[in-house]
Design a protein around this motif. Structure first.
Motif, short mmCIF file in Angstrom:
data_model
loop_
_atom_site.label_atom_id
_atom_site.label_comp_id
_atom_site.label_asym_id
_atom_site.label_seq_id
_atom_site.Cartn_x
_atom_site.Cartn_y
_atom_site.Cartn_z
N LYS A 96 7.87 7.97 -14.64
CA LYS A 96 7.86 6.66 -13.98
C LYS A 96 9.28 6.16 -13.69
O LYS A 96 9.45 5.20 -12.96
CB LYS A 96 7.09 5.65 -14.80
N ASP A 97 10.28 6.84 -14.22
CA ASP A 97 11.67 6.48 -13.94
C ASP A 97 12.04 6.72 -12.48
O ASP A 97 13.10 6.29 -12.03
CB ASP A 97 12.63 7.26 -14.84
N TYR A 98 11.19 7.40 -11.73
CA TYR A 98 11.43 7.65 -10.31
C TYR A 98 11.13 6.44 -9.44
O TYR A 98 11.33 6.49 -8.23
CB TYR A 98 10.59 8.84 -9.82
N CYS A 99 10.66 5.36 -10.03
CA CYS A 99 10.35 4.16 -9.26
C CYS A 99 11.62 3.70 -8.54
O CYS A 99 12.65 3.46 -9.17
CB CYS A 99 9.84 3.04 -10.16
N PRO A 100 11.55 3.56 -7.21
CA PRO A 100 12.75 3.28 -6.43
C PRO A 100 13.20 1.83 -6.39
O PRO A 100 14.26 1.53 -5.85
CB PRO A 100 12.36 3.74 -5.03
N GLN A 133 0.84 -1.19 0.00
CA GLN A 133 0.00 0.00 0.00
C GLN A 133 0.88 1.26 0.00
O GLN A 133 0.59 2.22 -0.70
CB GLN A 133 -0.94 0.01 1.22
N ARG A 134 1.96 1.23 0.76
CA ARG A 134 2.87 2.38 0.77
C ARG A 134 3.51 2.59 -0.59
O ARG A 134 3.67 3.72 -1.05
CB ARG A 134 3.95 2.22 1.83
N ALA A 135 3.86 1.50 -1.29
CA ALA A 135 4.43 1.62 -2.63
C ALA A 135 3.42 2.26 -3.58
O ALA A 135 3.77 3.13 -4.38
CB ALA A 135 4.85 0.24 -3.14
N TYR A 136 2.15 1.85 -3.47
CA TYR A 136 1.10 2.42 -4.31
C TYR A 136 0.96 3.92 -4.05
O TYR A 136 0.90 4.72 -4.97
CB TYR A 136 -0.22 1.70 -4.02
N VAL A 137 0.92 4.30 -2.78
CA VAL A 137 0.75 5.71 -2.41
C VAL A 137 1.94 6.54 -2.89
O VAL A 137 1.76 7.64 -3.43
CB VAL A 137 0.56 5.86 -0.88
N GLN A 138 3.14 6.01 -2.75
CA GLN A 138 4.33 6.74 -3.23
C GLN A 138 4.28 6.92 -4.74
O GLN A 138 4.59 7.99 -5.25
CB GLN A 138 5.61 6.00 -2.82
N GLY A 139 3.88 5.88 -5.46
CA GLY A 139 3.74 5.98 -6.91
C GLY A 139 2.68 6.99 -7.30
O GLY A 139 2.86 7.76 -8.25
N TYR A 140 1.58 7.00 -6.56
CA TYR A 140 0.51 7.95 -6.84
C TYR A 140 1.02 9.38 -6.68
O TYR A 140 0.76 10.25 -7.52
CB TYR A 140 -0.68 7.71 -5.91
N TRP A 168 3.65 0.21 -7.27
CA TRP A 168 4.11 1.58 -7.48
C TRP A 168 3.62 2.09 -8.84
O TRP A 168 3.12 3.21 -8.94
CB TRP A 168 5.64 1.62 -7.40
N MET A 169 3.76 1.26 -9.87
CA MET A 169 3.33 1.66 -11.22
C MET A 169 1.81 1.84 -11.28
O MET A 169 1.32 2.73 -11.97
CB MET A 169 3.79 0.64 -12.26
#
Length: 68
Positions: A26-30, A10-17, A40-41
């Motif tokens: 989308k290159d900012y994906c960690p 859920q945190r990955a989703y929120v960070q991606g949002y 994240w995507m």
């Protein structure tokens, strides 16, 4: 009482949002880990869609994934 941490996906989703709604790439994906990258995507795509729809700033507060 201690507040519980959100689950990691859920945190990955929120960070991606957050990245998507601010218009960043989308290159900012960690991470390259498949499960987290997928979440994240998904968040990034929804954030970009909301940005394109004008759901930024005050008009997008109700849409924030952190509100639900």
């Amino acid at each position: 009482m201690k507040s519980q941490k959100r689950d990691r996906l859920q945190r990955a989703y929120v960070q991606g949002y957050k990245v998507g709604v601010t218009g960043r790439s989308k290159d900012y994906c960690p991470t390259q880990e498949l499960n987290f990258r997928e979440q994240w995507m998904s968040g990034w795509r929804e954030g970009r869609g909301d940005q394109w729809s004008g759901m930024t700033g005050v008009s997008g507060i109700h849409k924030s994934p952190m509100a639900g």
